[in-house]
Motif scaffolding. Structure first.
Motif, PDB file in Angstrom:
ATOM      1  N   VAL A  92       0.137  -1.459   0.295  1.00 49.75           N
ATOM      2  CA  VAL A  92       0.380   0.033  -0.027  1.00 49.75           C
ATOM      3  C   VAL A  92       0.589   1.037   0.471  1.00 49.75           C
ATOM      4  O   VAL A  92       1.655   0.779   0.563  1.00 49.75           O
ATOM      5  CB  VAL A  92      -0.739   0.157   1.297  1.00 49.75           C
ATOM      6  CG1 VAL A  92      -1.332   1.347   1.956  1.00 49.75           C
ATOM      7  CG2 VAL A  92      -1.986  -0.912   1.174  1.00 49.75           C
ATOM      8  N   ILE A  93       0.630   2.141  -0.984  1.00 44.45           N
ATOM      9  CA  ILE A  93       0.840   3.591  -1.018  1.00 44.45           C
ATOM     10  C   ILE A  93       0.228   4.418  -0.009  1.00 44.45           C
ATOM     11  O   ILE A  93      -1.356   4.349  -0.630  1.00 44.45           O
ATOM     12  CB  ILE A  93       1.978   3.916  -2.175  1.00 44.45           C
ATOM     13  CG1 ILE A  93       2.864   2.970  -2.703  1.00 44.45           C
ATOM     14  CG2 ILE A  93       2.456   5.379  -2.310  1.00 44.45           C
ATOM     15  CD1 ILE A  93       4.105   2.551  -2.778  1.00 44.45           C
ATOM     16  N   LEU A  94       0.734   5.419   0.731  1.00 41.72           N
ATOM     17  CA  LEU A  94      -0.172   6.160   1.195  1.00 41.72           C
ATOM     18  C   LEU A  94      -0.365   7.543   1.352  1.00 41.72           C
ATOM     19  O   LEU A  94       1.444   7.431   2.223  1.00 41.72           O
ATOM     20  CB  LEU A  94      -0.778   5.531   2.495  1.00 41.72           C
ATOM     21  CG  LEU A  94      -1.644   6.545   3.453  1.00 41.72           C
ATOM     22  CD1 LEU A  94      -2.850   6.598   2.920  1.00 41.72           C
ATOM     23  CD2 LEU A  94      -1.639   6.057   4.516  1.00 41.72           C
ATOM     24  N   GLY A  95      -0.282   8.351   0.705  1.00 41.24           N
ATOM     25  CA  GLY A  95       0.729   9.786   1.174  1.00 41.24           C
ATOM     26  C   GLY A  95      -0.291  11.154   1.629  1.00 41.24           C
ATOM     27  O   GLY A  95      -1.464   9.870   2.187  1.00 41.24           O
ATOM     28  N   VAL A  96       0.511  11.210   2.407  1.00 40.79           N
ATOM     29  CA  VAL A  96       0.217  12.172   3.836  1.00 40.79           C
ATOM     30  C   VAL A  96       1.047  13.004   3.329  1.00 40.79           C
ATOM     31  O   VAL A  96       1.087  14.015   3.382  1.00 40.79           O
ATOM     32  CB  VAL A  96       0.396  11.446   5.019  1.00 40.79           C
ATOM     33  CG1 VAL A  96      -0.196  12.869   5.635  1.00 40.79           C
ATOM     34  CG2 VAL A  96       0.677  10.323   5.636  1.00 40.79           C
ATOM     35  N   ALA A  97      -0.705  14.747   2.542  1.00 41.20           N
ATOM     36  CA  ALA A  97      -0.302  15.892   2.576  1.00 41.20           C
ATOM     37  C   ALA A  97      -0.397  16.330   4.065  1.00 41.20           C
ATOM     38  O   ALA A  97      -0.781  16.092   4.808  1.00 41.20           O
ATOM     39  CB  ALA A  97      -1.305  16.369   1.496  1.00 41.20           C
ATOM     40  N   SER A  98       0.671  17.867   4.121  1.00 43.34           N
ATOM     41  CA  SER A  98       0.993  18.480   5.358  1.00 43.34           C
ATOM     42  C   SER A  98       1.172  19.469   5.056  1.00 43.34           C
ATOM     43  O   SER A  98       2.148  19.997   4.238  1.00 43.34           O
ATOM     44  CB  SER A  98       1.196  17.417   6.310  1.00 43.34           C
ATOM     45  OG  SER A  98       2.069  17.994   6.998  1.00 43.34           O
ATOM     46  N   ASN A  99       1.355  20.354   5.695  1.00 34.92           N
ATOM     47  CA  ASN A  99       1.228  22.058   5.974  1.00 34.92           C
ATOM     48  C   ASN A  99       1.419  22.371   4.596  1.00 34.92           C
ATOM     49  O   ASN A  99       2.264  23.490   3.822  1.00 34.92           O
ATOM     50  CB  ASN A  99       3.334  21.615   5.874  1.00 34.92           C
ATOM     51  CG  ASN A  99       3.732  23.411   6.363  1.00 34.92           C
ATOM     52  OD1 ASN A  99       2.977  24.572   7.313  1.00 34.92           O
ATOM     53  ND2 ASN A  99       4.599  23.465   6.062  1.00 34.92           N
TER      54      ASN A  99
END
Length: 169
Positions: A92-99
């Motif tokens: 699983v590739i899981l992106g986390v957009a932050s800031n």
């Protein structure tokens, strides 16, 4: 400053910059939650993020912390998309957009045609929990849910393939 003091300071700063970051002591807990639907970016708390990781136990998870304004993030997104397609249901590739803003993050996903799951770290607590200080930062969790590798800064296609293959063993 004397030349010797300047050289000493440069050596100390250089060693600190090249030193591998200390391993984050992170273990996801909580109620298992599903990943967001393709093409959506769902705002999550750190507990919801952890629940998504718990929900993937048995499968290695690559977590990538990114922001739409980050140039190295733009470079590695196609690599992550290809890896998501290549490894399909094995990783699983899981992106986390932050800031970032939710609108900019969604536009970023749309621009790149990203289909792997992404979440939005609205409070910055997911980033803080993982101790991410650089964009992008990639975390590799084994099928057992334990953090195996942290890659700060951009990741190359070769390095990404190597960490995924290691996680699959």
């Amino acid at each position: 400053m004397t030349p010797i003091a300047m050289i000493t300071l440069a050596v100390v700063v250089g060693i600190a910059a090249l030193r591998e970051p200390s391993k984050v002591d992170f273990e996801a807990s909580g109620r298992p939650l599903p990943l967001p639907a393709q093409g959506q970016i769902l705002a999550v708390s750190e507990q919801e993020f952890e629940g998504m990781l718990v929900g993937q136990l048995g499968t290695p998870v690559i977590v990538n912390i990114w922001a739409s304004w980050c140039a190295p993030c733009r470079t590695e997104m196609p690599l992550l998309q290809r890896a998501a397609q290549t490894y399909d249901d094995r990783v699983v590739i899981l992106g986390v957009a932050s800031n970032d803003s939710p609108e900019a993050a969604q536009e970023f996903l749309d621009d790149f045609g990203l289909t792997y799951p992404n979440v939005f770290d609205a409070t910055g607590k997911v980033r803080a929990e993982l101790a991410a200080t650089t964009y992008p930062t990639t975390y590799v969790f084994g099928a057992d849910g334990r953090l195996q590798v942290t890659v700060t800064g951009g990741i190359s296609e070769q390095r990404l393939a190597a960490v995924i293959e290691n996680a699959l063993q």
